[in-house]
Design an enzyme around this catalytic site. Structure first.
Site, PDB file in Angstrom:
ATOM      1  N   ASP A 103       0.853  -1.192   0.000  1.00 49.36           N
ATOM      2  CA  ASP A 103       0.000   0.000   0.000  1.00 49.36           C
ATOM      3  C   ASP A 103       0.888   1.241   0.000  1.00 49.36           C
ATOM      4  O   ASP A 103       1.700   1.435   0.897  1.00 49.36           O
ATOM      5  CB  ASP A 103      -0.889  -0.039   1.256  1.00 49.36           C
ATOM      6  CG  ASP A 103      -1.950   1.063   1.274  1.00 49.36           C
ATOM      7  OD1 ASP A 103      -2.933   0.908   2.008  1.00 49.36           O
ATOM      8  OD2 ASP A 103      -1.769   2.077   0.578  1.00 49.36           O
ATOM      9  N   ASP A 114      -3.481   2.327  -5.611  1.00 51.72           N
ATOM     10  CA  ASP A 114      -2.244   2.340  -4.830  1.00 51.72           C
ATOM     11  C   ASP A 114      -2.045   1.118  -3.949  1.00 51.72           C
ATOM     12  O   ASP A 114      -1.164   1.115  -3.093  1.00 51.72           O
ATOM     13  CB  ASP A 114      -2.161   3.618  -3.979  1.00 51.72           C
ATOM     14  CG  ASP A 114      -2.789   3.446  -2.610  1.00 51.72           C
ATOM     15  OD1 ASP A 114      -3.868   2.831  -2.518  1.00 51.72           O
ATOM     16  OD2 ASP A 114      -2.182   3.919  -1.637  1.00 51.72           O
ATOM     17  N   GLU A 115      -2.865   0.086  -4.123  1.00 51.56           N
ATOM     18  CA  GLU A 115      -2.671  -1.060  -3.233  1.00 51.56           C
ATOM     19  C   GLU A 115      -3.024  -2.371  -3.914  1.00 51.56           C
ATOM     20  O   GLU A 115      -3.895  -2.419  -4.788  1.00 51.56           O
ATOM     21  CB  GLU A 115      -3.440  -0.818  -1.930  1.00 51.56           C
ATOM     22  CG  GLU A 115      -4.737  -1.434  -1.779  1.00 51.56           C
ATOM     23  CD  GLU A 115      -5.501  -0.961  -0.546  1.00 51.56           C
ATOM     24  OE1 GLU A 115      -5.547  -1.712   0.423  1.00 51.56           O
ATOM     25  OE2 GLU A 115      -6.099   0.137  -0.595  1.00 51.56           O
TER      26      GLU A 115
HETATM   27  P1  TTP Z   1      -5.275   5.046   0.812  1.00 50.99           P
HETATM   28  O1  TTP Z   1      -4.259   3.983   0.567  1.00 50.99           O
HETATM   29  O2  TTP Z   1      -6.450   4.715   1.668  1.00 50.99           O
HETATM   30  O3  TTP Z   1      -4.596   6.319   1.467  1.00 50.99           O
HETATM   31  P2  TTP Z   1      -3.167   6.950   1.173  1.00 50.99           P
HETATM   32  O4  TTP Z   1      -2.363   6.143   0.243  1.00 50.99           O
HETATM   33  O5  TTP Z   1      -3.394   8.377   0.744  1.00 50.99           O
HETATM   34  O6  TTP Z   1      -2.521   7.001   2.611  1.00 50.99           O
HETATM   35  P3  TTP Z   1      -1.947   5.767   3.470  1.00 50.99           P
HETATM   36  O7  TTP Z   1      -2.125   4.535   2.650  1.00 50.99           O
HETATM   37  O8  TTP Z   1      -0.517   6.116   3.698  1.00 50.99           O
HETATM   38  O9  TTP Z   1      -2.762   5.765   4.718  1.00 50.99           O
HETATM   39  O10 TTP Z   1      -5.842   5.567  -0.562  1.00 50.99           O
HETATM   40  C1  TTP Z   1      -5.034   5.687  -1.718  1.00 50.99           C
HETATM   41  C2  TTP Z   1      -5.446   6.877  -2.547  1.00 50.99           C
HETATM   42  O11 TTP Z   1      -6.823   6.771  -2.907  1.00 50.99           O
HETATM   43  C3  TTP Z   1      -5.314   8.185  -1.810  1.00 50.99           C
HETATM   44  O12 TTP Z   1      -4.012   8.738  -1.934  1.00 50.99           O
HETATM   45  C4  TTP Z   1      -6.376   9.026  -2.440  1.00 50.99           C
HETATM   46  C5  TTP Z   1      -7.438   8.063  -2.869  1.00 50.99           C
HETATM   47  N1  TTP Z   1      -8.579   8.077  -1.923  1.00 50.99           N
HETATM   48  C6  TTP Z   1      -9.662   8.903  -2.209  1.00 50.99           C
HETATM   49  O13 TTP Z   1      -9.693   9.562  -3.252  1.00 50.99           O
HETATM   50  N2  TTP Z   1     -10.698   8.946  -1.315  1.00 50.99           N
HETATM   51  C7  TTP Z   1     -10.711   8.228  -0.139  1.00 50.99           C
HETATM   52  O14 TTP Z   1     -11.661   8.306   0.657  1.00 50.99           O
HETATM   53  C8  TTP Z   1      -9.568   7.379   0.146  1.00 50.99           C
HETATM   54  C9  TTP Z   1      -9.541   6.571   1.412  1.00 50.99           C
HETATM   55  C10 TTP Z   1      -8.549   7.342  -0.774  1.00 50.99           C
HETATM   56 MG    MG Z   2      -2.151   4.071   0.510  1.00 50.65          MG
END
Ligand code: TTP
Ligand code: MG
Length: 362
Positions: free
Chosen positions: A10, A105-106
């Site tokens: 992730d 992103d994951e």
């Molecule tokens: P996440 O992996 O949930 O968040 P992140 O990568 O920004 O932070 P971390 O993993 O370090 O906690 O989500 C990945 C991307 O998806 C995030 O950068 C933006 C997008 N996203 C949204 O657009 N809306 C949302 O509600 C979430 C959770 C994520």
């Molecule tokens: Mg993330």
């Protein structure tokens, strides 16, 4: 069976990290990416510097700006995020083909068998994280374990820019104190329901009898009962290229009436046109599927000259095919139409298919 080796990767603060990478003046600063605060936009994500002020994904942008007024606020640049995502997915592919992306992103990777013939999943996770950083300038966190639930749990433990391994027998240690809302697979609604039952964390869940969980959550109750014991047999499911596009309807009552049958098929054709035109997909082979009341199932297909997603063309073919069935004389319990021999319009589509839809920001 030998234990599986699953990695969950992730990216850290994905959108915000890309903004900081592309504009080094933003490094070390609170950055919020989201929709317009003046137009009821919501936060997509924010840098870890902004998280200290309580800013979170999905909160109204207005609230975020109030919590952290000196943050740099940016609108999303999806092309940049999708380009980075593609780079990351390509790195995964050097290790295994068993990749299940959950968002841009994951992803889960099953590396039990892998292209590097490495036995250590921990080593692979390290290599992947290093390679991601070298190639994209972005950091990722990783979790390594023997199933999806625990791998996902593990990737949170040392986030950002860290990794963790959960080995057989260690699940308790990480789950006991984990708040129930943080369990992967327990959403907001179930979290509330759990709390109303006095189940606040992993330990409480472990102590909850199976009957109670099934009574309150149905099939999911069994799932919750298992995951807290470190049991999760779900395979890592790679996204495959789409081979057909279709829709079928199981009827409330078995039907004989031809007008009704035609009208249902009409609705299905319209629905196909709607979905396929939006995705810019067409198909050359139209297939009508019928299941009779005795569960006997038949299909009838026809191939046309030009790929189409036009409801009119589809329904014309379907009504022609309908004549080669026992519709009207034998009761029908299911009707379906699908298109195959797909033409996906542009090459870009294949990339989009590989990457599951990312969450919308408002
Ligand atoms: P996440 O992996 O949930 O968040 P992140 O990568 O920004 O932070 P971390 O993993 O370090 O906690 O989500 C990945 C991307 O998806 C995030 O950068 C933006 C997008 N996203 C949204 O657009 N809306 C949302 O509600 C979430 C959770 C994520
Ligand atoms: Mg993330």
């Amino acid at each position: 069976m030998e234990c599986r080796k699953i990695i969950h990767v992730d990216m850290d603060a994905f959108y915000a990290a890309i903004e900081q990478r592309d504009n080094p003046a933003l490094k070390g600063k609170p950055v919020i990416v989201g929709g317009d605060p003046d137009r009821r936009g919501v936060v997509s994500t924010c840098s870890y510097e902004a998280r200290k002020y309580g800013v979170r994904s999905a909160m109204p942008s207005k609230t975020a700006v109030r919590l952290c007024p000196h943050a740099v606020f940016l609108f999303p640049r999806f092309e940049a995020y999708s380009a980075a995502s593609k780079q990351v997915m390509n790195i995964f592919m050097q290790y295994t083909d068993v990749i299940e992306p959950l968002s841009l992103d994951e992803a889960f990777l099953d590396v039990t068998e892998n292209k590097k013939n490495t036995r250590s999943a921990t080593l692979i996770a390290k290599d992947i994280r290093r390679e991601i950083f070298t190639e994209t300038g972005l950091t990722a966190s990783a979790g390594v374990s023997y199933n999806k639930f625990l791998a996902k749990t593990a990737s949170e433990i040392n986030k950002p820019d860290g990794m963790a391994v959960i080995r057989p027998g260690e699940a308790d240690r990480y789950l006991n104190r984990l708040p129930i809302g943080k369990f992967f697979g327990i959403g907001k609604v179930s979290e509330k329901h759990m709390l109303s039952l006095g189940i606040e964390n992993g330990r409480d869940l472990l102590n909850a009898p199976l009957e109670l969980l099934v009574k309150h959550f149905g099939k999911a109750g069994r799932f919750y009962y298992d995951i807290v014991r470190g049991i999760d047999e779900r395979p890592v499911e790679p996204v495959r290229e789409r081979k057909s596009w279709g829709r079928e309807i199981t009827l409330d009552e078995d039907i004989l009436d031809m007008d009704l049958i035609r009208s249902i098929l009409n609705d299905i054709a319209a629905e196909l046109e709607d979905g396929m035109s939006r995705k810019k997909i067409s198909g050359k082979t139209v297939t009508l599927k019928i299941k009779y009341h005795d569960f006997r199932q038949i299909t009838r297909s026809a191939t046309i000259d030009q790929p189409t997603h036009s409801a009119e063309i589809i329904i014309n073919e379907v009504l022609r095919l309908l004549k080669f069935t026992e519709a009207g004389t034998k009761k029908i319990r299911l009707l379906g139409i699908s298109l195959s021999g797909l033409d996906c319009g542009n090459a870009e589509f294949h990339e989009k298919q590989l990457l599951l839809p990312f969450r919308e920001c408002g």
